[in-house]
Write a protein that holds these residues in place. Structure first.
Motif, PDB file in Angstrom:
ATOM      1  N   VAL A  75       0.854  -1.185   0.000  1.00 48.53           N
ATOM      2  CA  VAL A  75       0.000   0.000   0.000  1.00 48.53           C
ATOM      3  C   VAL A  75       0.895   1.242   0.000  1.00 48.53           C
ATOM      4  CG1 VAL A  75      -1.784   1.281   1.249  1.00 48.53           C
ATOM      5  CG2 VAL A  75      -1.803  -1.226   1.249  1.00 48.53           C
ATOM      6  N   ILE A  76       0.617   2.191  -0.919  1.00 46.22           N
ATOM      7  CA  ILE A  76       1.461   3.385  -1.054  1.00 46.22           C
ATOM      8  C   ILE A  76       0.617   4.652  -0.967  1.00 46.22           C
ATOM      9  CG2 ILE A  76       3.169   2.165  -2.464  1.00 46.22           C
ATOM     10  CD1 ILE A  76       1.926   3.537  -4.931  1.00 46.22           C
ATOM     11  N   LYS A  77       1.296   5.804  -0.985  1.00 45.63           N
ATOM     12  CA  LYS A  77       0.633   7.102  -1.006  1.00 45.63           C
ATOM     13  C   LYS A  77       0.624   7.644  -2.432  1.00 45.63           C
ATOM     14  CE  LYS A  77       3.566   8.985   1.806  1.00 45.63           C
ATOM     15  NZ  LYS A  77       4.269   9.963   2.671  1.00 45.63           N
ATOM     16  N   GLU A  78      -0.091   8.750  -2.619  1.00 42.86           N
ATOM     17  CA  GLU A  78      -0.149   9.396  -3.936  1.00 42.86           C
ATOM     18  C   GLU A  78       1.235   9.834  -4.397  1.00 42.86           C
ATOM     19  OE1 GLU A  78      -1.368  10.753  -7.464  1.00 42.86           O
ATOM     20  OE2 GLU A  78      -2.757   9.818  -6.046  1.00 42.86           O
ATOM     21  N   ASP A  79       2.076  10.287  -3.445  1.00 43.13           N
ATOM     22  CA  ASP A  79       3.392  10.818  -3.813  1.00 43.13           C
ATOM     23  C   ASP A  79       4.528   9.812  -3.615  1.00 43.13           C
ATOM     24  OD1 ASP A  79       3.293  10.761  -1.078  1.00 43.13           O
ATOM     25  OD2 ASP A  79       4.031  12.801  -0.774  1.00 43.13           O
ATOM     26  N   ILE A 105       4.256   0.363 -10.100  1.00 46.47           N
ATOM     27  CA  ILE A 105       3.375   1.242  -9.332  1.00 46.47           C
ATOM     28  C   ILE A 105       2.057   1.366 -10.094  1.00 46.47           C
ATOM     29  CG2 ILE A 105       3.023   3.579  -8.452  1.00 46.47           C
ATOM     30  CD1 ILE A 105       6.051   3.852  -8.206  1.00 46.47           C
ATOM     31  N   HIS A 106       0.950   1.029  -9.448  1.00 46.09           N
ATOM     32  CA  HIS A 106      -0.367   1.087 -10.081  1.00 46.09           C
ATOM     33  C   HIS A 106      -1.210   2.207  -9.475  1.00 46.09           C
ATOM     34  CE1 HIS A 106      -0.211  -3.391 -11.508  1.00 46.09           C
ATOM     35  NE2 HIS A 106       0.520  -2.578 -12.254  1.00 46.09           N
ATOM     36  N   TRP A 119     -14.212   9.100  -6.932  1.00 51.11           N
ATOM     37  CA  TRP A 119     -13.241   8.057  -7.254  1.00 51.11           C
ATOM     38  C   TRP A 119     -12.356   7.785  -6.041  1.00 51.11           C
ATOM     39  CZ3 TRP A 119     -12.033   4.148 -10.164  1.00 51.11           C
ATOM     40  CH2 TRP A 119     -10.727   3.694 -10.255  1.00 51.11           C
ATOM     41  N   LYS A 120     -12.310   6.535  -5.623  1.00 48.76           N
ATOM     42  CA  LYS A 120     -11.481   6.100  -4.505  1.00 48.76           C
ATOM     43  C   LYS A 120     -10.351   5.227  -5.053  1.00 48.76           C
ATOM     44  CE  LYS A 120     -14.173   7.781  -1.229  1.00 48.76           C
ATOM     45  NZ  LYS A 120     -13.743   8.818  -0.277  1.00 48.76           N
ATOM     46  N   PRO A 121      -9.158   5.793  -5.247  1.00 49.07           N
ATOM     47  CA  PRO A 121      -8.058   5.017  -5.846  1.00 49.07           C
ATOM     48  C   PRO A 121      -7.515   3.954  -4.900  1.00 49.07           C
ATOM     49  CG  PRO A 121      -7.260   7.156  -5.134  1.00 49.07           C
ATOM     50  CD  PRO A 121      -8.746   7.168  -4.921  1.00 49.07           C
ATOM     51  N   ASN A 122      -7.125   2.839  -5.465  1.00 48.43           N
ATOM     52  CA  ASN A 122      -6.449   1.775  -4.724  1.00 48.43           C
ATOM     53  C   ASN A 122      -4.964   1.858  -5.072  1.00 48.43           C
ATOM     54  OD1 ASN A 122      -5.574  -0.568  -3.492  1.00 48.43           O
ATOM     55  ND2 ASN A 122      -6.372  -1.914  -5.089  1.00 48.43           N
ATOM     56  N   LEU A 123      -4.273   2.759  -4.405  1.00 44.65           N
ATOM     57  CA  LEU A 123      -2.859   3.010  -4.711  1.00 44.65           C
ATOM     58  C   LEU A 123      -1.998   1.898  -4.116  1.00 44.65           C
ATOM     59  CD1 LEU A 123      -2.802   6.828  -3.882  1.00 44.65           C
ATOM     60  CD2 LEU A 123      -2.996   5.781  -6.138  1.00 44.65           C
ATOM     61  N   HIS A 124      -1.228   1.234  -4.968  1.00 43.12           N
ATOM     62  CA  HIS A 124      -0.386   0.141  -4.479  1.00 43.12           C
ATOM     63  C   HIS A 124       0.763  -0.105  -5.447  1.00 43.12           C
ATOM     64  CE1 HIS A 124      -3.175  -1.795  -7.318  1.00 43.12           C
ATOM     65  NE2 HIS A 124      -2.200  -2.664  -7.531  1.00 43.12           N
ATOM     66  N   ALA A 125       1.721  -0.878  -4.979  1.00 35.50           N
ATOM     67  CA  ALA A 125       2.861  -1.276  -5.810  1.00 35.50           C
ATOM     68  C   ALA A 125       3.036  -2.786  -5.694  1.00 35.50           C
ATOM     69  CB  ALA A 125       4.131  -0.557  -5.366  1.00 35.50           C
ATOM     70  N   HIS A 126       3.579  -3.374  -6.748  1.00 37.25           N
ATOM     71  CA  HIS A 126       3.892  -4.805  -6.753  1.00 37.25           C
ATOM     72  C   HIS A 126       5.417  -4.955  -6.710  1.00 37.25           C
ATOM     73  CE1 HIS A 126      -0.155  -6.414  -7.823  1.00 37.25           C
ATOM     74  NE2 HIS A 126      -0.301  -5.197  -8.328  1.00 37.25           N
ATOM     75  N   LEU A 127       5.903  -5.729  -5.748  1.00 31.85           N
ATOM     76  CA  LEU A 127       7.328  -6.061  -5.673  1.00 31.85           C
ATOM     77  C   LEU A 127       7.480  -7.555  -5.933  1.00 31.85           C
ATOM     78  CD1 LEU A 127       8.526  -4.172  -2.443  1.00 31.85           C
ATOM     79  CD2 LEU A 127       8.242  -3.270  -4.749  1.00 31.85           C
ATOM     80  N   VAL A 128       8.202  -7.903  -6.984  1.00 30.33           N
ATOM     81  CA  VAL A 128       8.478  -9.307  -7.284  1.00 30.33           C
ATOM     82  C   VAL A 128       9.920  -9.583  -6.864  1.00 30.33           C
ATOM     83  CG1 VAL A 128       8.609 -11.073  -9.074  1.00 30.33           C
ATOM     84  CG2 VAL A 128       6.837  -9.306  -9.193  1.00 30.33           C
ATOM     85  N   ALA A 129      10.099 -10.623  -6.026  1.00 32.31           N
ATOM     86  CA  ALA A 129      11.399 -10.819  -5.377  1.00 32.31           C
ATOM     87  C   ALA A 129      11.933 -12.232  -5.530  1.00 32.31           C
ATOM     88  CB  ALA A 129      11.296 -10.467  -3.895  1.00 32.31           C
ATOM     89  N   ASP A 130      13.245 -12.315  -5.539  1.00 30.81           N
ATOM     90  CA  ASP A 130      14.012 -13.563  -5.531  1.00 30.81           C
ATOM     91  C   ASP A 130      14.134 -14.007  -4.079  1.00 30.81           C
ATOM     92  OD1 ASP A 130      16.128 -15.395  -5.393  1.00 30.81           O
ATOM     93  OD2 ASP A 130      17.121 -14.537  -7.134  1.00 30.81           O
ATOM     94  N   TRP A 131      13.616 -15.202  -3.778  1.00 29.14           N
ATOM     95  CA  TRP A 131      13.548 -15.694  -2.394  1.00 29.14           C
ATOM     96  C   TRP A 131      14.647 -16.720  -2.115  1.00 29.14           C
ATOM     97  CZ3 TRP A 131      10.013 -12.671  -0.135  1.00 29.14           C
ATOM     98  CH2 TRP A 131       9.660 -12.917   1.186  1.00 29.14           C
ATOM     99  N   GLN A 132      15.747 -16.646  -2.850  1.00 29.35           N
ATOM    100  CA  GLN A 132      16.806 -17.642  -2.700  1.00 29.35           C
ATOM    101  C   GLN A 132      17.853 -17.193  -1.678  1.00 29.35           C
ATOM    102  OE1 GLN A 132      19.269 -18.516  -6.205  1.00 29.35           O
ATOM    103  NE2 GLN A 132      19.114 -20.680  -5.675  1.00 29.35           N
TER     104      GLN A 132
END
Length: 388
Positions: A75-79, A105-106, A119-132
């Protein structure tokens, strides 16, 4: 505003969703240009590297049920900027061994409020990570306090409030539901009392339709009277519902504004304290400045790497072309991450650092992906009619 970060096994269509490689009916296309993207590897390529390293390090194949690549929604902010998320990624790697290789960032997901139509934005980011685990070659093993640490890091790096701990959050949710139900019950009781009072008032007598029969006696015309009462109650209930909805909406807005004011006051106090230390203590100022420029340089390096990932075949042999491309990267990086261009200029005054950044843009780091081969369909030759 609270943030949270939760890692789960990456989905097969993750890249399709994250990088908007197809149209989805739940997004606003007009807001999609505000999304931001970064990656240093494709998921399939990273999994191949993980499997090879596991074989090399442990002498065994990666287990079939292993989850070597995982994805988190933050979950992120507008800025919130890409640099903020790079800072978070760095801390996740340093403290928990989690190596993020894709960030998106979506800002085009959300919903319209049914009542206010806002309009109620769902501000979020996706982090895809190497779990090794680079020591053993196997997947990382984390305990419950590590996942709590992830929440701390997300809040610290993104400048947001930490999400509530699980058990506390569930308890608060139950208490909130109980309180809500009590409020609904009280509202219903008040509505019932109001309706009883109005039903007993004289104004409802006007709805009764009287008639005089053949013998001169007054009698109620049942059908017309029922119709009058029915229409009146419909209007009454509609107006009551409208007023209740407006009251709920205003109450919610006031609550949100009070929360925002509280957050801003706390943030203002923290900034004043930090500014006082920066102004009065030269060592603190120098340390903060170095930390800031280091983080900017690292984020810029990732932006350069992504530029090479997107355009691996660009001609960078000419110095003028190279300088022009670097300037464009820096301008875009400065605008999107709200970084003063003067900070970038200061980074490039450091000869060793500037040389490294230009070398990265021109030569890469040796891990650039091969360009995808896209077959070009050949034109069918027209058959000639040969006459004999």
């Amino acid at each position: 505003m609270k943030t949270s970060i939760n890692f789960k096994a990456v989905k097969s269509d993750s890249e399709t969703h994250n990088f908007r490689r197809k149209t989805f009916d739940y997004i606003r296309k007009d807001l999609s240009p505000q999304n931001e993207y970064w990656q240093e590897d494709k998921i399939t390529d990273r999994i191949l590297k993980i499997e090879a390293y596991c074989k090399e390090k442990s002498g065994r194949k990666l287990q079939k049920n292993a989850m070597p690549v995982r994805e988190a929604v933050v979950v992120i902010k507008e800025d919130t900027t890409m640099k903020d998320l790079h800072d978070l990624s760095k801390r996740l790697q340093e403290e928990l061994g989690i190596r993020v290789f894709q960030i998106t960032i979506h800002k085009d997901e959300g919903h319209f409020d049914k009542e206010s139509k806002e309009w109620k934005p769902n501000l979020h980011a996706h982090l895809v990570a190497d779990w090794q685990d680079l020591t053993t070659g196997k997947t990382l093993k984390h305990q419950s306090f590590h996942y709590s640490k992830m929440q701390d890091l997300a809040a610290e790096c993104l400048g947001m409030e930490r999400g509530t701990a699980g058990s506390v959050g569930r308890l608060e949710a139950v208490e909130f539901k109980i309180q809500k139900k009590e409020q609904e019950l009280k509202a219903l009781e008040e509505k019932l009392d109001q309706m009883k009072a109005e039903l007993g008032s004289k104004k409802f007598n006007d709805l009764i339709v009287n008639d005089t029969n053949f013998f001169g006696a007054k009698q109620i015309k049942t059908k017309e009277t029922i119709t009058n009462f029915g229409n009146t109650f419909k209007l009454y209930n509609t107006e009551l519902l409208k007023n209740n909805n407006e009251l709920d909406n205003k109450t919610r807005q006031v609550t949100e504004l009070r929360k925002e004011i509280k957050d801003l006051k706390r943030e203002n106090t923290q900034l004043k304290s930090k500014n006082t230390a920066l102004v009065t203590d030269a060592d603190v100022f120098a340390l903060e400045k170095k930390k800031y420029l280091d983080s900017v340089a690292e984020a810029l390096e990732k932006a350069i790497h992504f530029q090479r990932f997107k355009n691996p075949q660009a001609d960078r042999s000419d110095d003028k072309n190279l300088l022009r491309e670097m300037n464009e990267i820096c301008k875009e990086f400065s605008q999107k991450n709200h970084i003063p261009f003067s900070a970038l200029e200061q980074i490039f005054t450091i000869t060793e650092l500037a040389t490294g950044l230009f070398s990265l843009l021109r030569l890469g780091d040796g891990n650039e992906p091969e360009p995808e081969y896209i077959p070009v369909p050949r034109k069918k030759k027209k058959r000639r009619n040969i006459r004999y």
